[in-house]
Design an enzyme around this catalytic site. Structure first.
Site, mmCIF file in Angstrom:
data_model
loop_
_atom_site.group_PDB
_atom_site.id
_atom_site.type_symbol
_atom_site.label_atom_id
_atom_site.label_comp_id
_atom_site.label_asym_id
_atom_site.label_seq_id
_atom_site.Cartn_x
_atom_site.Cartn_y
_atom_site.Cartn_z
ATOM 1 N N ASP A 103 -26.713 40.401 7.815
ATOM 2 C CA ASP A 103 -25.686 39.371 7.695
ATOM 3 C C ASP A 103 -26.393 38.050 7.466
ATOM 4 O O ASP A 103 -27.606 37.918 7.684
ATOM 5 C CB ASP A 103 -24.835 39.322 8.966
ATOM 6 C CG ASP A 103 -23.613 38.410 8.838
ATOM 7 O OD1 ASP A 103 -23.277 38.007 7.705
ATOM 8 O OD2 ASP A 103 -23.004 38.087 9.866
ATOM 9 N N SER A 104 -25.627 37.058 7.040
ATOM 10 C CA SER A 104 -26.202 35.730 6.832
ATOM 11 C C SER A 104 -26.595 35.079 8.154
ATOM 12 O O SER A 104 -27.372 34.125 8.167
ATOM 13 C CB SER A 104 -25.199 34.832 6.100
ATOM 14 O OG SER A 104 -23.996 34.733 6.847
ATOM 15 N N GLU A 125 -20.120 30.223 17.506
ATOM 16 C CA GLU A 125 -21.549 30.184 17.795
ATOM 17 C C GLU A 125 -21.907 29.164 18.870
ATOM 18 O O GLU A 125 -22.977 29.244 19.473
ATOM 19 C CB GLU A 125 -22.345 29.936 16.517
ATOM 20 C CG GLU A 125 -22.236 31.091 15.541
ATOM 21 C CD GLU A 125 -23.284 31.057 14.447
ATOM 22 O OE1 GLU A 125 -23.969 30.016 14.311
ATOM 23 O OE2 GLU A 125 -23.425 32.072 13.738
ATOM 24 N N HIS A 169 -17.425 36.927 12.450
ATOM 25 C CA HIS A 169 -17.338 36.074 13.639
ATOM 26 C C HIS A 169 -15.955 36.122 14.286
ATOM 27 O O HIS A 169 -15.822 35.950 15.498
ATOM 28 C CB HIS A 169 -17.619 34.599 13.265
ATOM 29 C CG HIS A 169 -19.064 34.257 13.106
ATOM 30 N ND1 HIS A 169 -19.824 34.721 12.067
ATOM 31 C CD2 HIS A 169 -19.884 33.475 13.856
ATOM 32 C CE1 HIS A 169 -21.051 34.234 12.170
ATOM 33 N NE2 HIS A 169 -21.112 33.483 13.250
ATOM 34 N N CYS A 201 -21.290 41.331 6.070
ATOM 35 C CA CYS A 201 -21.042 39.935 5.730
ATOM 36 C C CYS A 201 -19.960 39.894 4.660
ATOM 37 O O CYS A 201 -20.152 40.418 3.557
ATOM 38 C CB CYS A 201 -22.331 39.290 5.209
ATOM 39 S SG CYS A 201 -22.164 37.566 4.701
ATOM 40 N N CYS A 225 -14.162 37.689 8.293
ATOM 41 C CA CYS A 225 -15.470 37.163 8.678
ATOM 42 C C CYS A 225 -15.806 37.836 9.995
ATOM 43 O O CYS A 225 -14.953 37.919 10.896
ATOM 44 C CB CYS A 225 -15.435 35.646 8.836
ATOM 45 S SG CYS A 225 -16.984 34.934 9.480
#
Length: 270
Positions: A10-11, A151, A187, A73, A185
């Protein structure tokens, strides 16, 4: 049977939600995870840059003798589509498994999509859903603030800032009458409880990491590549930036502490 590891990239760290699902479905499998934390986010980059980074990420995992590569991703899956077509090993992104799940879930054929700016701008989910069912109407919205909120750990149910941001992003989709929402996404499942509360109980949330993990398990089973290991597999973690702080943030995504050392990779060598 094949005891080589599954490769996931993933990025950044969002792909760890897919790792969590992979470990839930296939605890006997080993996983090598690479997070390109030195160049995150991909979601604000141009297409050629994203493709360049993705090729390097894949090369790193190939060098570790993995048996399948998972691009966990949404940005990569949306912008660098087809990049795994010429690989000598199985490859999957998150786009098709997620779109298939959403198409199966919707009853009124009104599907919402939230993701990074690059994912939404690419129109990838619109095209994928149209190919599956042309009658589906898609309502999409980029949500760039969700990633930094996650994050930074602003994820609790009573986190007022995150709730207000979610209301601002999601209210137009709710007003559009969607009954299914793709969390485009990796996240976003971390704040699924907030997203769900804003959208209401009548909206089904589709977790791209979970759907991709299920698809990956199916590919491995179909090709006879599942591990026959009796004990739980092992996880190795690599990042392209400083390793300090990784364990804390990774714990948010995995739902547990990381008990092994995290390694640094100079991704420019790949």
């Amino acid at each position: 049977m094949d005891n080589r590891p599954i490769g996931v990239f993933d990025s950044g760290l969002g792909g760890l939600t897919a790792v969590k699902e992979l470990l839930t479905i296939m605890p006997q499998e080993s996983i090598i995870y690479f997070g390109d934390t030195g160049r995150v986010p991909y979601g604000t980059r141009g297409r050629e840059t994203i493709i360049k980074y993705t090729k390097q990420d894949i090369s790193f995992l190939e060098s570790n003798n993995v048996k399948i590569i998972v691009a966990a991703c949404n940005t990569v899956s949306s912008v660098a589509d087809g990049i795994g077509d010429n690989l000598s090993l199985p490859f999957t992104g998150v786009l098709n498994p997620t779109a298939q799940a959403a198409a199966a879930a919707t009853k009124n054929k009104r599907v919402g999509v939230i993701g990074t700016t690059a994912t939404i701008r690419s129109g990838s989910y619109r095209r994928e859903l149209a190919a599956i069912d042309p009658e589906i109407k898609v309502f999409d919205r980029d949500c760039p603030l969700f990633v930094p909120l996650v994050e930074n750990g602003w994820i609790s149910e009573d986190e007022e800032v995150t709730r207000l941001v979610a209301q601002r992003y999601l209210t137009p989709l709710k007003d559009a009458g969607i009954d299914t929402l793709i969390m485009g996404c990796t996240h976003y499942p971390i704040i699924q409880h907030i997203i769900s509360e804003v959208m209401g109980s009548g909206v089904t949330l589709i977790d791209s990491g979970k759907e991709t993990a299920s698809y990956c398990a199916g590919v491995l089973a179909a090709r006879g590549l599942l591990s026959d290991r009796k004990a739980d597999g092992d996880c190795s973690f690599y990042v392209s930036d400083q390793v300090e702080g990784f364990s804390r943030i990774a714990g948010i995504f995995l739902g547990k502490d990381i008990k092994r050392e995290v390694s640094h990779v100079n991704i420019d060598l790949y």
